[in-house]
Motif scaffolding. Structure first.
Motif, PDB file in Angstrom:
ATOM      1  N   ILE A 162      -9.525  -0.051  -9.181  1.00  0.00           N
ATOM      2  CA  ILE A 162     -10.496   0.617  -8.310  1.00  0.00           C
ATOM      3  C   ILE A 162     -11.072  -0.371  -7.292  1.00  0.00           C
ATOM      4  CG2 ILE A 162     -12.766   1.728  -8.272  1.00  0.00           C
ATOM      5  CD1 ILE A 162     -11.940   3.108 -10.888  1.00  0.00           C
ATOM      6  N   ALA A 163     -11.358  -1.592  -7.715  1.00  0.00           N
ATOM      7  CA  ALA A 163     -11.855  -2.607  -6.783  1.00  0.00           C
ATOM      8  C   ALA A 163     -10.794  -2.924  -5.728  1.00  0.00           C
ATOM      9  CB  ALA A 163     -12.250  -3.870  -7.545  1.00  0.00           C
ATOM     10  N   GLY A 164      -9.528  -2.956  -6.129  1.00  0.00           N
ATOM     11  CA  GLY A 164      -8.446  -3.180  -5.172  1.00  0.00           C
ATOM     12  C   GLY A 164      -8.347  -2.054  -4.164  1.00  0.00           C
ATOM     13  N   LEU A 165      -8.476  -0.814  -4.636  1.00  0.00           N
ATOM     14  CA  LEU A 165      -8.448   0.331  -3.716  1.00  0.00           C
ATOM     15  C   LEU A 165      -9.634   0.312  -2.757  1.00  0.00           C
ATOM     16  CD1 LEU A 165      -7.294   3.184  -6.096  1.00  0.00           C
ATOM     17  CD2 LEU A 165      -5.993   2.128  -4.243  1.00  0.00           C
ATOM     18  N   LEU A 166     -10.797  -0.118  -3.238  1.00  0.00           N
ATOM     19  CA  LEU A 166     -11.961  -0.247  -2.363  1.00  0.00           C
ATOM     20  C   LEU A 166     -11.702  -1.273  -1.268  1.00  0.00           C
ATOM     21  CD1 LEU A 166     -14.950   0.322  -1.678  1.00  0.00           C
ATOM     22  CD2 LEU A 166     -15.526  -1.505  -3.271  1.00  0.00           C
ATOM     23  N   CYS A 167     -11.091  -2.402  -1.625  1.00  0.00           N
ATOM     24  CA  CYS A 167     -10.770  -3.428  -0.624  1.00  0.00           C
ATOM     25  C   CYS A 167      -9.750  -2.920   0.386  1.00  0.00           C
ATOM     26  CB  CYS A 167     -10.260  -4.689  -1.309  1.00  0.00           C
ATOM     27  SG  CYS A 167     -11.532  -5.604  -2.178  1.00  0.00           S
ATOM     28  N   VAL A 168      -8.774  -2.144  -0.074  1.00  0.00           N
ATOM     29  CA  VAL A 168      -7.791  -1.571   0.856  1.00  0.00           C
ATOM     30  C   VAL A 168      -8.477  -0.601   1.813  1.00  0.00           C
ATOM     31  CG1 VAL A 168      -5.793  -0.032   1.004  1.00  0.00           C
ATOM     32  CG2 VAL A 168      -5.802  -1.885  -0.635  1.00  0.00           C
ATOM     33  N   ALA A 169      -9.387   0.220   1.297  1.00  0.00           N
ATOM     34  CA  ALA A 169     -10.106   1.165   2.145  1.00  0.00           C
ATOM     35  C   ALA A 169     -10.951   0.432   3.186  1.00  0.00           C
ATOM     36  CB  ALA A 169     -10.988   2.073   1.297  1.00  0.00           C
ATOM     37  N   LEU A 170     -11.628  -0.631   2.778  1.00  0.00           N
ATOM     38  CA  LEU A 170     -12.431  -1.405   3.729  1.00  0.00           C
ATOM     39  C   LEU A 170     -11.538  -2.067   4.777  1.00  0.00           C
ATOM     40  CD1 LEU A 170     -15.015  -3.034   1.319  1.00  0.00           C
ATOM     41  CD2 LEU A 170     -15.448  -1.267   3.025  1.00  0.00           C
ATOM     42  N   MET A 203      -8.859  -9.986   5.587  1.00  0.00           N
ATOM     43  CA  MET A 203      -9.415 -10.674   4.448  1.00  0.00           C
ATOM     44  C   MET A 203      -9.497  -9.744   3.237  1.00  0.00           C
ATOM     45  SD  MET A 203     -10.345 -13.607   3.741  1.00  0.00           S
ATOM     46  CE  MET A 203     -11.247 -14.570   2.618  1.00  0.00           C
ATOM     47  N   PHE A 204      -9.874  -8.484   3.486  1.00  0.00           N
ATOM     48  CA  PHE A 204      -9.956  -7.536   2.379  1.00  0.00           C
ATOM     49  C   PHE A 204      -8.572  -7.198   1.837  1.00  0.00           C
ATOM     50  CE2 PHE A 204     -14.242  -6.603   4.036  1.00  0.00           C
ATOM     51  CZ  PHE A 204     -14.945  -6.710   2.854  1.00  0.00           C
ATOM     52  N   ALA A 205      -7.555  -7.256   2.684  1.00  0.00           N
ATOM     53  CA  ALA A 205      -6.195  -6.982   2.209  1.00  0.00           C
ATOM     54  C   ALA A 205      -5.752  -8.062   1.221  1.00  0.00           C
ATOM     55  CB  ALA A 205      -5.239  -6.906   3.388  1.00  0.00           C
ATOM     56  N   LEU A 206      -6.097  -9.301   1.488  1.00  0.00           N
ATOM     57  CA  LEU A 206      -5.769 -10.387   0.574  1.00  0.00           C
ATOM     58  C   LEU A 206      -6.514 -10.224  -0.743  1.00  0.00           C
ATOM     59  CD1 LEU A 206      -4.357 -13.093   0.052  1.00  0.00           C
ATOM     60  CD2 LEU A 206      -6.345 -14.204   1.062  1.00  0.00           C
ATOM     61  N   ALA A 207      -7.778  -9.865  -0.668  1.00  0.00           N
ATOM     62  CA  ALA A 207      -8.559  -9.645  -1.887  1.00  0.00           C
ATOM     63  C   ALA A 207      -7.975  -8.488  -2.695  1.00  0.00           C
ATOM     64  CB  ALA A 207     -10.019  -9.364  -1.529  1.00  0.00           C
ATOM     65  N   ALA A 208      -7.552  -7.427  -2.014  1.00  0.00           N
ATOM     66  CA  ALA A 208      -6.946  -6.288  -2.711  1.00  0.00           C
ATOM     67  C   ALA A 208      -5.653  -6.702  -3.394  1.00  0.00           C
ATOM     68  CB  ALA A 208      -6.688  -5.151  -1.721  1.00  0.00           C
ATOM     69  N   ALA A 209      -4.833  -7.484  -2.705  1.00  0.00           N
ATOM     70  CA  ALA A 209      -3.569  -7.934  -3.299  1.00  0.00           C
ATOM     71  C   ALA A 209      -3.832  -8.768  -4.552  1.00  0.00           C
ATOM     72  CB  ALA A 209      -2.770  -8.734  -2.276  1.00  0.00           C
ATOM     73  N   LEU A 210      -4.813  -9.655  -4.498  1.00  0.00           N
ATOM     74  CA  LEU A 210      -5.143 -10.465  -5.667  1.00  0.00           C
ATOM     75  C   LEU A 210      -5.659  -9.614  -6.830  1.00  0.00           C
ATOM     76  CD1 LEU A 210      -6.815 -13.557  -3.966  1.00  0.00           C
ATOM     77  CD2 LEU A 210      -4.578 -13.437  -5.050  1.00  0.00           C
ATOM     78  N   LEU A 211      -6.475  -8.622  -6.520  1.00  0.00           N
ATOM     79  CA  LEU A 211      -6.978  -7.739  -7.576  1.00  0.00           C
ATOM     80  C   LEU A 211      -5.853  -6.939  -8.207  1.00  0.00           C
ATOM     81  CD1 LEU A 211     -10.270  -6.487  -5.922  1.00  0.00           C
ATOM     82  CD2 LEU A 211     -10.083  -7.895  -7.974  1.00  0.00           C
ATOM     83  N   PHE A 212      -4.914  -6.466  -7.392  1.00  0.00           N
ATOM     84  CA  PHE A 212      -3.785  -5.713  -7.934  1.00  0.00           C
ATOM     85  C   PHE A 212      -2.883  -6.601  -8.785  1.00  0.00           C
ATOM     86  CE2 PHE A 212      -4.264  -2.611  -4.224  1.00  0.00           C
ATOM     87  CZ  PHE A 212      -4.950  -1.693  -5.005  1.00  0.00           C
ATOM     88  N   VAL A 213      -2.691  -7.851  -8.380  1.00  0.00           N
ATOM     89  CA  VAL A 213      -1.880  -8.779  -9.183  1.00  0.00           C
ATOM     90  C   VAL A 213      -2.563  -9.056 -10.519  1.00  0.00           C
ATOM     91  CG1 VAL A 213      -1.079 -11.174  -9.317  1.00  0.00           C
ATOM     92  CG2 VAL A 213      -0.649  -9.831  -7.271  1.00  0.00           C
TER      93      VAL A 213
END
Length: 55
Positions: free
Chosen positions: A34-42, A1-11
């Motif tokens: 930075i929020a996208g990187l946080l989601c990727v880390a999580l 789920m966090f990977a999807l959120a990260a992808a959306l933030l990066f887009v």
């Protein structure tokens, strides 16, 4: 789920960067990145990977 959120933030960050758009002083390309990187880390930590029911 966090990977999807990260992808959306990066887009969103990419679209904002290309269009030159900034939403106020708080939401910028940098904060979205930075929020996208946080989601990727999580996601890599395994947070939100799924829940199992123990019976």
């Amino acid at each position: 789920m966090f990977a999807l959120a990260a992808a959306l933030l990066f887009v969103l960050a990419l679209i904002f960067q290309i269009a030159g758009v900034a939403v106020g002083t708080v939401v910028t390309v940098t904060t979205l990145g930075i929020a996208g990187l946080l989601c990727v880390a999580l996601h890599l930590m395994g947070v939100g990977a799924g829940w199992t029911l123990k019976r």
